[in-house]
Design a protein around this motif. Sequence first.
Motif, mmCIF file in Angstrom:
data_model
loop_
_atom_site.group_PDB
_atom_site.id
_atom_site.type_symbol
_atom_site.label_atom_id
_atom_site.label_comp_id
_atom_site.label_asym_id
_atom_site.label_seq_id
_atom_site.Cartn_x
_atom_site.Cartn_y
_atom_site.Cartn_z
ATOM 1 N N SER A 239 1.526 -1.284 -0.298
ATOM 2 C CA SER A 239 -0.080 0.341 0.064
ATOM 3 C C SER A 239 0.826 1.643 0.248
ATOM 4 C CB SER A 239 -1.255 -0.029 1.782
ATOM 5 O OG SER A 239 -0.573 -0.155 2.789
ATOM 6 N N GLU A 240 1.918 1.179 0.328
ATOM 7 C CA GLU A 240 3.079 2.105 0.787
ATOM 8 C C GLU A 240 3.601 2.867 -0.499
ATOM 9 O OE1 GLU A 240 4.978 3.155 4.508
ATOM 10 O OE2 GLU A 240 5.609 0.818 4.353
ATOM 11 N N LEU A 241 3.570 1.893 -1.764
ATOM 12 C CA LEU A 241 4.805 2.292 -2.575
ATOM 13 C C LEU A 241 3.218 2.535 -3.827
ATOM 14 C CD1 LEU A 241 6.863 0.912 -4.276
ATOM 15 C CD2 LEU A 241 6.248 -1.272 -4.927
ATOM 16 N N HIS A 242 2.262 1.250 -3.560
ATOM 17 C CA HIS A 242 1.203 1.925 -4.154
ATOM 18 C C HIS A 242 0.622 3.821 -4.330
ATOM 19 C CE1 HIS A 242 -2.142 2.345 -6.969
ATOM 20 N NE2 HIS A 242 -3.496 2.292 -5.933
ATOM 21 N N GLY A 243 0.788 3.806 -2.823
ATOM 22 C CA GLY A 243 0.871 5.242 -2.577
ATOM 23 C C GLY A 243 2.218 6.155 -3.291
ATOM 24 N N PHE A 244 3.105 5.539 -3.250
ATOM 25 C CA PHE A 244 4.393 6.774 -3.716
ATOM 26 C C PHE A 244 4.175 6.683 -5.095
ATOM 27 C CE2 PHE A 244 8.089 6.498 -5.706
ATOM 28 C CZ PHE A 244 8.919 7.482 -5.135
ATOM 29 N N THR A 245 3.574 5.039 -5.975
ATOM 30 C CA THR A 245 3.716 5.964 -7.034
ATOM 31 C C THR A 245 2.185 6.703 -8.045
ATOM 32 O OG1 THR A 245 4.035 3.527 -7.663
ATOM 33 C CG2 THR A 245 3.183 4.085 -9.024
ATOM 34 N N ARG A 246 1.501 6.877 -7.080
ATOM 35 C CA ARG A 246 -0.126 7.201 -7.614
ATOM 36 C C ARG A 246 0.228 9.045 -7.400
ATOM 37 N NH1 ARG A 246 -5.336 5.538 -7.179
ATOM 38 N NH2 ARG A 246 -5.728 7.307 -6.653
ATOM 39 N N ASN A 247 1.332 9.323 -6.391
ATOM 40 C CA ASN A 247 2.078 10.477 -5.338
ATOM 41 C C ASN A 247 3.223 11.721 -6.653
ATOM 42 O OD1 ASN A 247 -1.524 10.568 -4.263
ATOM 43 N ND2 ASN A 247 0.398 9.393 -2.743
ATOM 44 N N ALA A 248 3.492 10.199 -7.032
ATOM 45 C CA ALA A 248 4.571 10.618 -6.719
ATOM 46 C C ALA A 248 5.102 11.411 -8.246
ATOM 47 C CB ALA A 248 5.967 9.481 -7.056
ATOM 48 N N PRO A 249 5.552 12.929 -8.120
ATOM 49 C CA PRO A 249 5.923 13.857 -9.791
ATOM 50 C C PRO A 249 6.391 13.145 -10.559
ATOM 51 C CG PRO A 249 6.535 14.795 -7.696
ATOM 52 C CD PRO A 249 6.594 14.172 -7.479
ATOM 53 N N SER A 250 5.708 13.376 -12.178
ATOM 54 C CA SER A 250 6.169 12.599 -13.362
ATOM 55 C C SER A 250 7.127 12.581 -13.383
ATOM 56 C CB SER A 250 5.037 13.262 -14.113
ATOM 57 O OG SER A 250 5.392 14.720 -14.447
ATOM 58 N N ARG A 251 7.726 13.793 -13.226
ATOM 59 C CA ARG A 251 9.383 14.106 -13.164
ATOM 60 C C ARG A 251 10.297 13.007 -12.546
ATOM 61 N NH1 ARG A 251 7.550 18.471 -10.908
ATOM 62 N NH2 ARG A 251 8.819 19.108 -8.722
ATOM 63 N N VAL A 252 9.886 13.007 -11.763
ATOM 64 C CA VAL A 252 10.555 12.082 -10.661
ATOM 65 C C VAL A 252 10.667 10.580 -10.389
ATOM 66 C CG1 VAL A 252 10.645 11.300 -7.786
ATOM 67 C CG2 VAL A 252 10.070 13.622 -8.428
ATOM 68 N N LEU A 253 9.397 10.254 -11.412
ATOM 69 C CA LEU A 253 9.087 8.905 -11.974
ATOM 70 C C LEU A 253 10.434 9.010 -13.470
ATOM 71 C CD1 LEU A 253 4.905 8.495 -11.449
ATOM 72 C CD2 LEU A 253 7.330 7.779 -9.827
ATOM 73 N N SER A 254 10.485 9.424 -14.303
ATOM 74 C CA SER A 254 10.746 9.978 -15.469
ATOM 75 C C SER A 254 12.195 9.012 -14.816
ATOM 76 C CB SER A 254 10.377 10.640 -16.609
ATOM 77 O OG SER A 254 8.827 10.329 -16.964
ATOM 78 N N ALA A 255 12.678 10.018 -13.707
ATOM 79 C CA ALA A 255 13.763 10.084 -13.717
ATOM 80 C C ALA A 255 14.150 8.417 -12.870
ATOM 81 C CB ALA A 255 14.689 10.735 -12.552
ATOM 82 N N LEU A 256 13.489 7.712 -12.509
ATOM 83 C CA LEU A 256 13.500 6.538 -11.594
ATOM 84 C C LEU A 256 13.177 5.269 -12.569
ATOM 85 C CD1 LEU A 256 10.830 6.339 -8.962
ATOM 86 C CD2 LEU A 256 13.698 7.208 -8.500
ATOM 87 N N GLU A 257 12.385 5.965 -13.620
ATOM 88 C CA GLU A 257 13.047 4.997 -15.624
ATOM 89 C C GLU A 257 14.185 5.661 -15.480
ATOM 90 O OE1 GLU A 257 10.023 3.698 -19.243
ATOM 91 O OE2 GLU A 257 9.465 5.226 -17.348
ATOM 92 N N GLU A 258 14.605 6.188 -15.460
ATOM 93 C CA GLU A 258 16.509 6.451 -16.831
ATOM 94 C C GLU A 258 16.742 5.439 -15.806
ATOM 95 O OE1 GLU A 258 16.727 10.191 -16.656
ATOM 96 O OE2 GLU A 258 15.531 10.904 -17.993
ATOM 97 N N VAL A 259 16.924 4.820 -14.083
ATOM 98 C CA VAL A 259 17.594 5.045 -13.405
ATOM 99 C C VAL A 259 17.713 3.100 -13.545
ATOM 100 C CG1 VAL A 259 17.971 3.378 -10.890
ATOM 101 C CG2 VAL A 259 17.797 6.271 -11.589
#
Length: 665
Positions: free
Chosen positions: A500-520
């Motif tokens: 549930s914590e991970l799901h909340g992180f994915t839903r609430n994280a800014p898109s630019r941060v998620l893109s940076a994590l995908e680059e990682v």
Amino acid sequence: MTAELRRLPFVVRPLPDEPFGSWFETMAATLRTTCGDLARALGLRVLAQGPLGSTSWSVQLDDQQLANLERTTGLTSEVLRATTREGFAANAVQFDRRGAISLFSPISGASGRYCPDCLRDSNGRWRLTWQFPFGFACVRHHRLLNDVCAACRKPPHRTALPHRLVPMPGACRNPIGRLDNGRVRPCGADLRDDHSDAMDAGADVLDAQRLIMRALSKPRTADGIWSSGPQPASRVLGDLVLLAGFARRDLEERGPDESRTSSGGAGAIHRASAYAVACRAVHDTALLNELFRDNVNVNTSYDGLSPQMQTLIASTRGTKRRATFVLQTAFDGGDAAARAAKIPALLWPEWTAHLAPRRVDRTIAAAALSAAIVLAGSRLTHAASLGLIDREAPSRRVTNVMRSLGRSGAETETLPTILQLAQFLDAVDTPIDYSRRRSLDYTELLQPEEWERIAIAHNVHSGFPRRAVLARAHVHRLLSGDRVQRLSPLDGAPELVTDSELHGFTRNAPSRVLSALEEVAALYLDGLGIEEPVTWHPTPSALGLAPFEPDRAGARKWVARRPVRGASGGPKHVAISAAYDEGLSIRATAVKLGLSRQTVARTRDAHGIPSRPGRQPRFHVDIEWLREQYETERRTAVSIARELGCSPTTIRRHLRAAGLTHGAT
């Protein structure tokens, strides 16, 4: 044996829709040789006596037989295989564990029906479609097929070819006794000259025969009751055979069939009429319910039937089909282990949001859906299918959800969609090997220092240590598609991450941060030499489904690391540079942009923006004169200021600039 084989000087080419046995018989008659000699010449048989396997040859030819036939006749294996049921009805064939055609396959069984008119037109050469249990009419001559020989009253062509005789195409070869020398005496009646009363086939019977043959020739049928989910030919034929059996039972209760043979079984009239009723019923719900009402009972088998037919039978009984049985019997074939390597242990989030049952833990539902896809078309247990993707998953919770899939009224499309996904994955090569992804070592994935750099670069609080742990779990989920519990925690991590914590992180994280994590994640794969995309999932359109509604995303608002960043509506240094061009001071720039003077000065220094000089002095003081007046004349700052017309504070500032310390007078 192959070294002794030679190319035959003359070869008759098989006709379309001609079984191998008929072609073999025509070859022997043309060459005026016995069937045993021809079999040895073709490399089919080496025994000196005993019945030939002509009936089995028309069903299936093994690789060695095909190789020998290609060598001796010059015909390609494709042409030869098309003379067998395995090749002609490839869409409906089913095999047993030994690799032979299963007795439960809808194309199995022996039949000796024939059309005398077709035999006359082809000079005694038979058709493969007459051998199928569902062949009952000749659409070319608009008549029902004959069941028996007019002379011996037995079904012809059910016995093997004679070993020591030269065959006669079109003749009945049923044994009716023995000759003086002890050999079997065949009937020998010419079936081409059968002038018995021909039974005309009506339009509905001919339409039914055409529909069956179309279903046999297509990989899938999506008409009638199968429109909700296209079904393979084997299931379609299984449904029609079942419905024809129901219809035949009703017809026999109304009266005997005058065309019934003495050998037993249904007559030609009832058989053809039953299949005509069955083909109408799959398009007529009222007729279908009428057939079910009086014929479905607790002993009605589901084997070989489509999911739609199984559901209808269960509904007639007042029960529901178990999801396990529907998934396992929907289709045959498919490598469960290979399919498990094509899907993540937790089904793709887009598909999970669309298929997950209500009020079920999201992670448990995702695992159950993935395991159900592996289970489809196999004979695995629930636990075994789950073990192919995650041996450490909570088996009892996941398998309980698997058993309940599709039971709710809101989940009517869950099982058909799972079956479509399973068959789609069997048919395509996916770009990601999830079996390998699950076995990678993720110990060094996204260390805290790297997360801190990402947070600084995108102006978000790092939230150390909790947010660093969640970011690492998110990258792990992207790469492995596995549960977060499989990821080893960081040193000093306060606790494991919950789903549930991970799901909340994915839903609430800014898109630019998620893109940076995908680059990682992409860099991590590159470092391991794996040339795969970070993520992939089949699109609904690839399965002929409507696009999914997007999952309701969270607000994606994180507290900024420095709240003033972006407050000017664009990069700060651009706005500050524009203020400099306008001639504004640091103070005026800070007031205009709503920033502090420290932020303006720090940004100015970081980007090399020059500062504007401060207020210029109104007059100049000669330092030597000031030194003489202060040290030699012993004058005070007040008296000097009175003389120059300025404030004592200005004089004291000049004294300090000259390195002089003023004192009392």
